[in-house]
Scaffold this motif. Sequence first.
Motif, mmCIF file in Angstrom:
data_model
loop_
_atom_site.group_PDB
_atom_site.id
_atom_site.type_symbol
_atom_site.label_atom_id
_atom_site.label_comp_id
_atom_site.label_asym_id
_atom_site.label_seq_id
_atom_site.Cartn_x
_atom_site.Cartn_y
_atom_site.Cartn_z
ATOM 1 N N GLY A 39 0.809 -1.211 0.000
ATOM 2 C CA GLY A 39 0.000 0.000 0.000
ATOM 3 C C GLY A 39 0.836 1.252 0.000
ATOM 4 N N VAL A 40 0.253 2.333 -0.501
ATOM 5 C CA VAL A 40 0.918 3.629 -0.548
ATOM 6 C C VAL A 40 -0.113 4.697 -0.203
ATOM 7 C CG1 VAL A 40 0.487 3.851 -3.029
ATOM 8 C CG2 VAL A 40 2.310 5.185 -1.975
ATOM 9 N N LYS A 41 0.314 5.748 0.514
ATOM 10 C CA LYS A 41 -0.590 6.851 0.847
ATOM 11 C C LYS A 41 -0.986 7.578 -0.420
ATOM 12 C CE LYS A 41 1.076 7.689 5.545
ATOM 13 N NZ LYS A 41 1.686 8.681 6.484
ATOM 14 N N LEU A 42 -2.283 7.789 -0.571
ATOM 15 C CA LEU A 42 -2.777 8.428 -1.790
ATOM 16 C C LEU A 42 -4.122 9.069 -1.510
ATOM 17 C CD1 LEU A 42 -1.813 8.516 -4.837
ATOM 18 C CD2 LEU A 42 -3.600 6.829 -5.253
ATOM 19 N N LYS A 43 -4.212 10.371 -1.731
ATOM 20 C CA LYS A 43 -5.460 11.088 -1.555
ATOM 21 C C LYS A 43 -6.173 11.239 -2.890
ATOM 22 C CE LYS A 43 -3.851 13.727 2.461
ATOM 23 N NZ LYS A 43 -3.617 15.074 3.039
ATOM 24 N N ALA A 44 -7.428 11.632 -2.832
ATOM 25 C CA ALA A 44 -8.215 11.827 -4.047
ATOM 26 C C ALA A 44 -7.529 12.844 -4.957
ATOM 27 C CB ALA A 44 -9.617 12.298 -3.681
ATOM 28 N N GLY A 45 -7.507 12.544 -6.237
ATOM 29 C CA GLY A 45 -6.898 13.444 -7.208
ATOM 30 C C GLY A 45 -5.413 13.230 -7.411
#
Length: 611
Positions: free
Chosen positions: A567-573
């Motif tokens: 997993g990797v940190k990822l926000k919308a957009g």
Amino acid sequence: MNGKKHPDTIHSPNKRARRGYQSDASFRPAIACVGIDFGTSRTGFAYAFMDRQDEIFCREPGGQEPGKTLTNLLLTRDEEFIAFGSRAREEYYEGDPSALFFENFKMLLNEVDGGSYPVVSALNGREASLRTVLAHSLKYVKDEAMATLNRCSAVEIKADQVKWVVTVPAIWSDCAKAMMRKAALDAALIKEETSQLLQLALEPEAACMVCERENVCLRAGDQFMVVDCGGGTIDITMSCVHSCNPLSLDELAAPSGGPWGSTYVDREFEKFILELLGEQAFNCSKESVVWIEVLRTWEAVKNSFDPKGLAKVAFSNLNGGVQGGMSMGTGEGASGRSGGRVINLAPLLVLNNLQLEPLVQAFNQKHPDKPLQIRMMTAVMLPNELIMSFFAPVLRNITRHISRLISSHRIDYIFVVGGFAESKVLQENLKFNFEACDRRIVVPTRPSLAVVRGAVMFQLSQGERFRSRIARFTYGCDILEPFDPFDRRHRDRKLHFKTEEGKMVPYVRIFNPLVLKGTRMSPSFEVTQAQFESVEDSQDMCDFDILASVEEEVQNIEDAKTIGSVGVKLKAGQEAALSLSFGKTEIQATAMNLTTGEKSRAVIDWGFDSV
């Protein structure tokens, strides 16, 4: 080789949070290197100091001799450590029968597929988690290695000043290798799961480091096979020499082999005891400490048995016309019954209140071609033909498998290593079937120590000896792709929907290939795919499920198996990229947030229970 980019790809929803990569907390220069050969039957370690790398010493855990001890573990009823190795067997035989005695538990590792740790049964039928058994065992070997290092050093050495190498079978799954790394963490070899102080080395690859020094003048273009014969598995690798100084190798084919180690010879012996005593007496015997004494006697018979004189007849009959090599003299007794070995059955007879004579008479009536003879009222002489029958299934599988490999690759040398390689039965079988004028069988000095010595050499060697390896599987990840009714991969698939500009847009889950089976991979081989997006606006992590398949081309995602996830940190957009490195013995994953530039090596989570 770079993976094809999918600009319209939307990645599957996050399932679990993942930890990012962390470097070793307090890096200090390594003072020593320790290799651990954690085998199904026997375990040993070897070590060398960084300032004296040419001096490699092998030790038996719990002893001072250059050998290996039994991979046996003894715990209390509350799963507290009592003993490991030969001492575990002795204490169980002499001590509390309610204690938990474990043997041959390493084989369970090849059966794991993530999700949970399997349980292993003690000799008395009680069960414990394989994780607990592995941790106690590795911790004991680690403590013995550290004590040995510190006896030889003028300054105190800590575990984080040691480069550790743990050998694993080449045919193990990536999941099994990951479990061994977790066990090393539990045993305090390393402080962090991603620590670079631990390297997993494939057993036959480690052994080939020793084989090159066995008075064999390898030349560029030579092709050789390493047959690592252990207690549980037979591991086979095939390599081509690219250059000799320094040694540089190309893998000819993906590692192969099977569950044909020496413990399967033991199983045939157990079947014999079952037939001789009967099921009830056999089951009662196996749950008793006296069974340990019988196994000890059988181990001595198995290891010392020499088929000389039986070879031509026995091996020809055994392999049923499998390609032969040099003929061997028949010698005295080749066609007759030439002696045997004595097994004392007194402990089993007393335990079950049995008389030996009627048991032997019944057995001989069923097997007149290999009759038993009674010795001293409570012992039997096993004829050579019967002992050879215990080896037969294993030797047949090994011979057939090597024959298939040789039929498609020219092999100049076959190096035979591992504990089972000490067996003269195995050695003579391989020579009889495969040694020829253009092919040489080489058994190095102390073949049982070749892997552990090679493990240290593997870690200390400057640069990567293997220029390339072959992918055993097709690897990929699952993605959500916009539904296309004209794409056959999308037909009859479950639809997932995402709101885009006020509309519900359908997506389908498909297999996205990263590396195809059979791909030749260099040590620095890495494949990257980019432009992954989150599915839900509320997500703060993007989860990648990593899949593998034995098929070169995966048509349906159901044909692939999930082997891990990162997993990797990822926000919308925001967008992410996934990189997988396959060139060494373990799969490594790196995730990058393309929007922020943040990059981390991700921990591959195989879904094992945390306890």
